[in-house]
Design an enzyme around this catalytic site. Structure first.
Site, PDB file in Angstrom:
ATOM      1  N   SER A 115      48.422  55.038  15.668  1.00  0.00           N
ATOM      2  CA  SER A 115      49.582  55.395  16.083  1.00  0.00           C
ATOM      3  C   SER A 115      49.444  56.616  17.082  1.00  0.00           C
ATOM      4  CB  SER A 115      50.306  56.215  14.710  1.00  0.00           C
ATOM      5  OG  SER A 115      51.609  56.379  14.960  1.00  0.00           O
TER       6      SER A 115
ATOM      7  N   ASP B 272      57.014  46.618  11.695  1.00  0.00           N
ATOM      8  CA  ASP B 272      57.033  48.115  12.036  1.00  0.00           C
ATOM      9  C   ASP B 272      58.136  48.768  12.456  1.00  0.00           C
ATOM     10  OD1 ASP B 272      56.147  50.643  13.152  1.00  0.00           O
ATOM     11  OD2 ASP B 272      54.236  49.760  13.696  1.00  0.00           O
TER      12      ASP B 272
ATOM     13  N   HIS C 170      53.985  49.805   9.868  1.00  0.00           N
ATOM     14  CA  HIS C 170      53.077  51.011  10.721  1.00  0.00           C
ATOM     15  C   HIS C 170      51.781  51.219  10.115  1.00  0.00           C
ATOM     16  CE1 HIS C 170      53.202  53.157  14.237  1.00  0.00           C
ATOM     17  NE2 HIS C 170      53.039  54.434  13.658  1.00  0.00           N
TER      18      HIS C 170
HETATM   19  C1  MLT Z   1      54.140  58.421  15.933  1.00  0.00           C
HETATM   20  O1  MLT Z   1      55.040  58.748  14.946  1.00  0.00           O
HETATM   21  O2  MLT Z   1      53.148  58.952  15.841  1.00  0.00           O
HETATM   22  C2  MLT Z   1      54.528  57.371  16.724  1.00  0.00           C
HETATM   23  O3  MLT Z   1      54.497  56.166  16.307  1.00  0.00           O
HETATM   24  C3  MLT Z   1      53.860  57.495  17.937  1.00  0.00           C
HETATM   25  C4  MLT Z   1      53.724  58.511  18.663  1.00  0.00           C
HETATM   26  O4  MLT Z   1      54.659  59.604  18.573  1.00  0.00           O
HETATM   27  O5  MLT Z   1      52.906  58.887  19.570  1.00  0.00           O
END
Ligand code: MLT
Length: 198
Positions: free
Chosen positions: A99, A149, A180
């Protein structure tokens, strides 16, 4: 940056957690992939309401690009320094990010010249920055995407894949039926990708 370094005899992983994680979050995954692995695991220095991140954002998927650039430089400097201290060549590492951690790693591969050349990016997306044209033929990248996701759209995932792919990156892609989160099934595909590296 705060980090955890554990020397092993197997693969060498750089671990980059997702939003709200820390330097311990990805350790079990690295050990699942290779119980003997060497681990260099960072804690993102941005604090968003108590959650660690690797760069700032101004809302969900509203990325702060100056922060991204600054933190990417900082992360690369730290990796270079620690690698020198530990006598590890940059091309020995496999970057494993999830992520937010996968996103900064993807940016690093696209936007910095580095000898880091292997990455496992779990549930990443394009951050919309694509300013370079040098070939990335030496890079091997595993990308995963969850069909359900709610954060990463197929479009944002495919944009990242195209950014890497048009510059010659050797890409392996896994789609999961989940959202996710990291699934056991995709980790099995990562294991296969790792065994094919030799
Ligand atoms: C997150 O919540 O980390 C997002 O999916 C990605 C990001 O903010 O880089």
């Amino acid at each position: 940056m705060k980090y955890l370094f554990e020397k092993g005899t197997g693969r060498k992983f750089i671990l980059l957690h997702g939003t709200g994680g820390d330097e311990y979050s990805m350790v079990d995954i690295a050990q699942h992939l290779d119980p003997q692995s060497t681990i260099l695991s960072f804690r993102g220095e941005i604090n968003e309401n108590g959650m660690n991140r690797f760069f700032k954002r101004n809302g969900l998927n509203q990325f702060d690009i100056p922060s991204l650039e600054k933190e990417t430089d900082h992360l690369l400097e730290q990796i270079t320094t620690i690698s020198d201290e530990q006598g590890i060549n940059m091309d020995e590492w496999i970057v494993l990010g999830y992520s937010n951690g996968a996103n900064i790693a993807g940016h690093l591969f696209l936007e910095r010249q580095t000898e880091l050349n292997k990455a496992i990016l779990l549930h990443p997306m394009s951050l919309g920055v694509d300013s370079r044209t040098e070939p990335l033929k030496d890079k091997k990248v595993f990308l995963s995407y969850g069909e359900e996701d709610p954060i990463v759209s197929l479009d944002a995932f495919k944009t990242l894949e195209n950014q890497l792919g048009t510059r010659g990156t050797q890409i392996t892609e896994a789609h999961t039926e989940a959202g996710h989160q990291i699934t056991v099934k995709e980790l099995e595909q990562v294991k296969k990708w790792l065994s094919d590296l030799e």
